[in-house]
Design a protein around this motif. Structure first.
Motif, PDB file in Angstrom:
ATOM      1  N   SER A   1      47.585  17.531 -69.385  1.00  9.38           N
ATOM      2  CA  SER A   1      47.635  18.395 -68.221  1.00  9.38           C
ATOM      3  C   SER A   1      47.011  17.747 -66.988  1.00  9.38           C
ATOM      4  CB  SER A   1      46.930  19.716 -68.529  1.00  9.38           C
ATOM      5  OG  SER A   1      47.065  20.600 -67.457  1.00  9.38           O
ATOM      6  N   THR A   2      45.927  16.994 -67.198  1.00  9.38           N
ATOM      7  CA  THR A   2      45.290  16.320 -66.071  1.00  9.38           C
ATOM      8  C   THR A   2      46.236  15.306 -65.448  1.00  9.38           C
ATOM      9  OG1 THR A   2      43.144  16.587 -67.146  1.00  9.38           O
ATOM     10  CG2 THR A   2      43.288  14.958 -65.379  1.00  9.38           C
ATOM     11  N   ARG A   3      47.004  14.635 -66.290  1.00  5.98           N
ATOM     12  CA  ARG A   3      47.960  13.647 -65.787  1.00  5.98           C
ATOM     13  C   ARG A   3      49.023  14.314 -64.917  1.00  5.98           C
ATOM     14  NH1 ARG A   3      52.936  12.224 -67.181  1.00  5.98           N
ATOM     15  NH2 ARG A   3      52.891  13.654 -68.955  1.00  5.98           N
ATOM     16  N   VAL A   4      49.521  15.467 -65.360  1.00  8.37           N
ATOM     17  CA  VAL A   4      50.553  16.168 -64.591  1.00  8.37           C
ATOM     18  C   VAL A   4      49.988  16.621 -63.245  1.00  8.37           C
ATOM     19  CG1 VAL A   4      52.113  18.150 -64.532  1.00  8.37           C
ATOM     20  CG2 VAL A   4      51.788  16.887 -66.666  1.00  8.37           C
ATOM     21  N   THR A   5      48.794  17.209 -63.269  1.00  8.48           N
ATOM     22  CA  THR A   5      48.173  17.659 -62.017  1.00  8.48           C
ATOM     23  C   THR A   5      47.986  16.491 -61.054  1.00  8.48           C
ATOM     24  OG1 THR A   5      47.025  19.494 -63.106  1.00  8.48           O
ATOM     25  CG2 THR A   5      46.095  18.708 -61.022  1.00  8.48           C
ATOM     26  N   SER A   6      47.454  15.396 -61.560  1.00 11.65           N
ATOM     27  CA  SER A   6      47.236  14.216 -60.723  1.00 11.65           C
ATOM     28  C   SER A   6      48.549  13.681 -60.170  1.00 11.65           C
ATOM     29  CB  SER A   6      46.519  13.137 -61.540  1.00 11.65           C
ATOM     30  OG  SER A   6      46.374  11.962 -60.797  1.00 11.65           O
ATOM     31  N   ALA A   7      49.587  13.662 -61.009  1.00 10.90           N
ATOM     32  CA  ALA A   7      50.888  13.162 -60.568  1.00 10.90           C
ATOM     33  C   ALA A   7      51.470  14.022 -59.454  1.00 10.90           C
ATOM     34  CB  ALA A   7      51.857  13.109 -61.757  1.00 10.90           C
ATOM     35  N   LEU A   8      51.349  15.339 -59.575  1.00 11.82           N
ATOM     36  CA  LEU A   8      51.872  16.234 -58.544  1.00 11.82           C
ATOM     37  C   LEU A   8      51.153  16.007 -57.216  1.00 11.82           C
ATOM     38  CD1 LEU A   8      52.202  19.477 -60.685  1.00 11.82           C
ATOM     39  CD2 LEU A   8      54.095  18.272 -59.586  1.00 11.82           C
ATOM     40  N   VAL A   9      49.836  15.927 -57.260  1.00 10.58           N
ATOM     41  CA  VAL A   9      49.068  15.702 -56.033  1.00 10.58           C
ATOM     42  C   VAL A   9      49.441  14.363 -55.406  1.00 10.58           C
ATOM     43  CG1 VAL A   9      46.753  15.306 -55.093  1.00 10.58           C
ATOM     44  CG2 VAL A   9      47.137  17.165 -56.728  1.00 10.58           C
ATOM     45  N   ASN A  10      49.508  13.316 -56.229  1.00 13.84           N
ATOM     46  CA  ASN A  10      49.838  11.978 -55.706  1.00 13.84           C
ATOM     47  C   ASN A  10      51.240  11.940 -55.110  1.00 13.84           C
ATOM     48  OD1 ASN A  10      47.359  10.982 -56.437  1.00 13.84           O
ATOM     49  ND2 ASN A  10      48.046  10.196 -58.418  1.00 13.84           N
ATOM     50  N   ALA A  11      52.201  12.597 -55.771  1.00 16.31           N
ATOM     51  CA  ALA A  11      53.588  12.585 -55.287  1.00 16.31           C
ATOM     52  C   ALA A  11      53.701  13.289 -53.938  1.00 16.31           C
ATOM     53  CB  ALA A  11      54.507  13.248 -56.312  1.00 16.31           C
ATOM     54  N   PHE A  12      53.064  14.449 -53.803  1.00 16.58           N
ATOM     55  CA  PHE A  12      53.097  15.174 -52.525  1.00 16.58           C
ATOM     56  C   PHE A  12      52.507  14.312 -51.411  1.00 16.58           C
ATOM     57  CE2 PHE A  12      54.320  18.814 -54.836  1.00 16.58           C
ATOM     58  CZ  PHE A  12      54.452  19.930 -54.017  1.00 16.58           C
ATOM     59  N   ARG A  13      51.328  13.775 -51.662  1.00 20.50           N
ATOM     60  CA  ARG A  13      50.641  13.022 -50.617  1.00 20.50           C
ATOM     61  C   ARG A  13      51.405  11.746 -50.259  1.00 20.50           C
ATOM     62  NH1 ARG A  13      44.286  12.699 -51.790  1.00 20.50           N
ATOM     63  NH2 ARG A  13      44.461  11.666 -49.768  1.00 20.50           N
ATOM     64  N   ARG A  14      51.971  11.087 -51.257  1.00 21.46           N
ATOM     65  CA  ARG A  14      52.677   9.832 -50.995  1.00 21.46           C
ATOM     66  C   ARG A  14      53.966  10.077 -50.208  1.00 21.46           C
ATOM     67  NH1 ARG A  14      52.202   4.281 -51.927  1.00 21.46           N
ATOM     68  NH2 ARG A  14      54.121   3.376 -51.103  1.00 21.46           N
ATOM     69  N   LEU A  15      54.701  11.114 -50.560  1.00 21.89           N
ATOM     70  CA  LEU A  15      55.921  11.390 -49.808  1.00 21.89           C
ATOM     71  C   LEU A  15      55.585  11.707 -48.351  1.00 21.89           C
ATOM     72  CD1 LEU A  15      58.921  11.846 -49.411  1.00 21.89           C
ATOM     73  CD2 LEU A  15      58.642  14.162 -50.356  1.00 21.89           C
ATOM     74  N   ASP A  16      54.545  12.500 -48.124  1.00 20.95           N
ATOM     75  CA  ASP A  16      54.174  12.825 -46.748  1.00 20.95           C
ATOM     76  C   ASP A  16      53.773  11.561 -45.987  1.00 20.95           C
ATOM     77  OD1 ASP A  16      53.671  15.057 -44.814  1.00 20.95           O
ATOM     78  OD2 ASP A  16      51.673  14.158 -44.813  1.00 20.95           O
ATOM     79  N   TYR A  17      53.047  10.683 -46.664  1.00 21.26           N
ATOM     80  CA  TYR A  17      52.667   9.398 -46.054  1.00 21.26           C
ATOM     81  C   TYR A  17      53.912   8.591 -45.699  1.00 21.26           C
ATOM     82  CZ  TYR A  17      51.019   4.537 -45.937  1.00 21.26           C
ATOM     83  OH  TYR A  17      50.788   3.229 -45.584  1.00 21.26           O
ATOM     84  N   ASP A  18      54.877   8.537 -46.617  1.00 25.56           N
ATOM     85  CA  ASP A  18      56.091   7.765 -46.356  1.00 25.56           C
ATOM     86  C   ASP A  18      56.912   8.354 -45.213  1.00 25.56           C
ATOM     87  OD1 ASP A  18      55.477   5.911 -48.261  1.00 25.56           O
ATOM     88  OD2 ASP A  18      56.875   6.644 -49.777  1.00 25.56           O
ATOM     89  N   LEU A  19      56.980   9.676 -45.122  1.00 21.95           N
ATOM     90  CA  LEU A  19      57.699  10.290 -43.997  1.00 21.95           C
ATOM     91  C   LEU A  19      57.077   9.872 -42.668  1.00 21.95           C
ATOM     92  CD1 LEU A  19      58.226  13.953 -45.309  1.00 21.95           C
ATOM     93  CD2 LEU A  19      59.865  12.063 -45.345  1.00 21.95           C
ATOM     94  N   SER A  20      55.750   9.784 -42.643  1.00 23.11           N
ATOM     95  CA  SER A  20      55.039   9.380 -41.437  1.00 23.11           C
ATOM     96  C   SER A  20      55.305   7.912 -41.102  1.00 23.11           C
ATOM     97  CB  SER A  20      53.538   9.617 -41.629  1.00 23.11           C
ATOM     98  OG  SER A  20      52.801   9.139 -40.530  1.00 23.11           O
ATOM     99  N   VAL A  21      55.213   7.055 -42.113  1.00 24.24           N
ATOM    100  CA  VAL A  21      55.424   5.611 -41.896  1.00 24.24           C
ATOM    101  C   VAL A  21      56.856   5.336 -41.462  1.00 24.24           C
ATOM    102  CG1 VAL A  21      55.537   3.379 -43.063  1.00 24.24           C
ATOM    103  CG2 VAL A  21      53.578   4.883 -43.448  1.00 24.24           C
ATOM    104  N   GLU A  22      57.826   5.976 -42.114  1.00 27.23           N
ATOM    105  CA  GLU A  22      59.235   5.755 -41.765  1.00 27.23           C
ATOM    106  C   GLU A  22      59.503   6.137 -40.311  1.00 27.23           C
ATOM    107  OE1 GLU A  22      61.377   8.010 -44.669  1.00 27.23           O
ATOM    108  OE2 GLU A  22      60.585   6.814 -46.332  1.00 27.23           O
TER     109      GLU A  22
END
Length: 461
Positions: A160-181
């Motif tokens: 469960s910790t892995r899933v929670t961490s993955a969700l948080v990382n995915a959200f933050r990374r996509l937002d970062y990529d939208l900004s960089v692009e």
């Protein structure tokens, strides 16, 4: 009496209500992860509508199914991009390293990359471009960085910790990529779905990932997820699996104030809005609440066409813009192990919650679920009289007729949200008026509404 002039017919009402409805049934067994199927629908108020939705099965790694609703603002560009891309980021965040290596080798050797998702989409959900090469390159950079991270440890599948961490990382990374692009492709013409347009608009997101009978909800903003629970006596209760990220949430308000100096406490939130402008306190995009003042000024100077192409809301720095970022793309994640009493999960944008209380939502879906099951024949019990059987049949007929107009639970909710007569039934005249409002008036009475109802567990046979 003839139909009043201008009044919509039942067929016209149904045509509008059902235009975007979609449903999917999953095969029984472990591959369904405890999900029987889902019903979804969208009803725009803005023209074009700014909401989006996504539903997909994960094909690699430990699998699972994902559902999401996305509420756009300042245009639909950000909501569209996130609805197309976020599930890929979640998949990459969860994949074991060996699978990521297989993806990377396939790209290097110019072979077809194995599919990560099987989408479950209404045909209209494919109607806009998704960014193509730029999106893929950003996603590939993400998995390459995961491969290069030697400190990252493999955890047990389903942890469960892995899933929670993955969700948080995915959200933050996509937002970062939208900004960089948006910064890298600053010179690209400002088409409706160009990177800069995506980054200047914004969206909230409420996503659930369900795997092996455990559901996680990752929420960003003011869409909601709630669970419909059937108690032993047959009545329905609600379990909320998300919190609103706005000024009505005291914890969220304190979080915002705590991230900025005391001198700003009177200006960070004004009139219940972030810097007096934005209702949700967490969202994708909306870089005018995230980039430095210098960066935003450079963008506006380099791209004067922005001023005429975007709404007035986006054209200038927000007032009292002193210590950015003010807006977060970090989701709040909750988890829940599915129990036999948990019958369905509702994800919906705030357009529904503005019109309907959460208990009413669960009651309506529960009654519809019960009504559909009651289509099965009645077997008279020992000692049942003809009179009591007739009463039972009439009572059941009334319940069934009230729910069978819509087999799709999301459409059932839309019909009641717009046509509620105040006594739990639908007033056809009210429903017709709400659906026939001119485009310029509709937004005053309701927001875009997007609903996904996910049916859990095995049905009673």
């Amino acid at each position: 009496m003839g139909q009043e002039a201008g009044q919509m017919s039942s067929a016209q009402i149904n045509c509008i209500l059902k235009a975007n409805e979609y449903s999917h049934t999953f095969p029984r067994g472990a591959a369904s992860h405890g999900v029987l199927g889902f019903h979804s629908n969208m009803l725009p108020s803005n023209h074009p509508g700014e909401d989006r939705r996504s539903s997909a099965t994960c094909l690699a790694g430990c699998g699972g199914v994902q559902f999401g609703v996305f509420d756009g603002h300042a245009g639909s560009a950000c909501a569209h991009a996130v609805s197309q891309r976020l599930f890929y980021y979640i998949a990459v965040a969860m994949l074991p390293r060996r699978t990521l290596w297989e993806l990377e080798r396939a790209v290097e050797e110019e072979r077809a990359v194995p599919p990560l998702l099987e989408w479950h989409k209404h045909p209209q959900d494919h109607s806009c471009p998704d960014g193509g090469a730029s999106s893929f390159n950003s996603l590939r950079n993400y998995w390459q960085e995961r491969l290069e991270d030697e400190d990252e440890e493999e955890e047990e599948e389903g942890d469960s910790t892995r899933v929670t961490s993955a969700l948080v990382n995915a959200f933050r990374r996509l937002d970062y990529d939208l900004s960089v692009e948006a910064q890298v492709h600053l010179s690209i013409p400002l088409s409706y779905f160009s990177p800069l347009r995506v980054a200047l608009s914004g969206c909230t997101a409420c996503v659930t990932h369900i795997s092996n009978g455990v559901l996680h909800v990752a929420n960003l903003g003011d869409s909601r997820a709630l669970l419909g629970v059937q108690e032993p006596g047959g009545c329905w209760s609600v379990v909320s699996l998300s919190n609103d990220h706005n000024a009505q949430n005291p914890d969220e308000l304190q979080r915002i104030l705590g991230e900025h100096p005391p001198l700003e406490h009177r200006t960070v939130v004004r009139h219940d809005r972030l810097l007096g402008q934005l209702l949700p306190f967490r969202a994708f995009g909306d870089v005018r609440f995230k980039w430095s003042a210098e960066m935003l000024s450079r963008v506006y100077e380099a791209r004067p066409d922005i001023l005429s192409a975007v709404s007035e809301f986006v054209r200038a720095l927000p007032p009292h813009y002193l210590t950015p970022p003010y807006l977060s793309a970090q989701p709040e994640v909750t988890q829940h192990r599915i129990r036999p009493v948990d019958k369905f999960l509702v994800l919906a944008t705030d357009g529904l919650w503005e019109l309907m209380h959460r208990q009413t939502v669960v009651q309506l879906v529960g009654q519809q679920l019960t009504g559909l099951q009651q289509q099965r024949p009645i077997t008279p019990g020992v000692g049942m009289t003809l009179g009591s059987l007739q009463r039972l049949l009439l009572e059941r007929r009334g319940r069934v007729l009230s729910v069978l107009e819509d087999q799709n639970a999301a459409t059932h909710l839309l019909r009641h949200a717009l046509g509620d007569d105040g006594y739990g039934a639908v007033a056809p005249n009210r429903l017709a008026k709400m659906l026939s409002l001119p485009a310029e008036l509709a937004r005053r009475y309701r927001d875009d509404i997007t609903i996904t109802v996910i049916h859990l567990n095995e049905p009673n046979l």
